[in-house]
Design an enzyme around this catalytic site. Sequence first.
Site, mmCIF file in Angstrom:
data_model
loop_
_atom_site.group_PDB
_atom_site.id
_atom_site.type_symbol
_atom_site.label_atom_id
_atom_site.label_comp_id
_atom_site.label_asym_id
_atom_site.label_seq_id
_atom_site.Cartn_x
_atom_site.Cartn_y
_atom_site.Cartn_z
ATOM 1 N N LEU A 56 0.807 -1.217 0.000
ATOM 2 C CA LEU A 56 0.000 0.000 0.000
ATOM 3 C C LEU A 56 0.844 1.271 0.000
ATOM 4 O O LEU A 56 0.309 2.356 -0.237
ATOM 5 C CB LEU A 56 -0.951 -0.008 1.199
ATOM 6 N N ASN A 86 4.157 -1.136 13.929
ATOM 7 C CA ASN A 86 5.111 -0.350 14.708
ATOM 8 C C ASN A 86 6.515 -0.830 14.365
ATOM 9 O O ASN A 86 6.950 -1.893 14.796
ATOM 10 C CB ASN A 86 4.837 -0.529 16.208
ATOM 11 N N TYR A 145 6.194 5.969 13.921
ATOM 12 C CA TYR A 145 4.890 5.336 14.152
ATOM 13 C C TYR A 145 3.993 6.239 14.987
ATOM 14 O O TYR A 145 2.795 6.375 14.702
ATOM 15 C CB TYR A 145 5.093 3.993 14.850
#
Length: 250
Positions: A56, A86, A145
């Site tokens: 993606l 993460n 993250y």
Amino acid sequence: MDLGLGDAVALVTGGGSGIGRAIAACLAREGARVAVVDRDDARGGEGVLLAIRGDLADADTCRRAVDETVARFRRLDVLVNNAGRNDGVGLDAGPEAFAASLRQNLVHYYTMLHVARAHLERARGAVVNVGSKVAVTGQGGTSAYAAAKAGVLGLTREWALELAPAGVRVNAVVPAEVMTPLYERWLATLPDPDAERRRIERSIPLGRRFTTPEEIADTVAFVASRRASHTTGQVLFVDGGYTHLDRRQS
């Protein structure tokens, strides 16, 4: 409760495993026709009718996922932005690693909705963004993250406002400590996995246990459904009180 998803088409990113797989299965059990897109495992799970493999972080994958879903089912009612991990990209990693992590954990949320917007507006549909408690608590050693997941919450509010005139609802569901295969692999890297698991469990106020992927999925399905027809721009923490309750009780 019938969530009224029997005529809906849903697309779940990161739907091949963990929380995403549980979300896809829950939506399917509620009657939705479900497509998933996943980088590592696009076989799909229970009830998945269309599985698409791709990274993606590549905008072409996002476009292909939406195009294939609409080509198969002729519409798109629900977009669940879930994919990410993460990756521990902290301050020492440098700007290039930071930017790459944002592409893996945030940018595709934007790209997916950019591509899917017209279909969701036509259906007066719903977007559910899966976040992380790291967005509001921090963790240490994972700057990228934390930034990505904070961005997810900001985009949820922004998109809820922008898409309200078109009748599209946008909400976020935020997990904390959820026992998934990825989480189990992380625990296995520690010197004493069992002790660390027990320590984390003791820090979760409600039930002293991890949240299950299915509990996250149930909340996602509800806010994606017509039963939540006047709920938008909300951030729902499904975490047994971990994020906002005093964890000193043990």
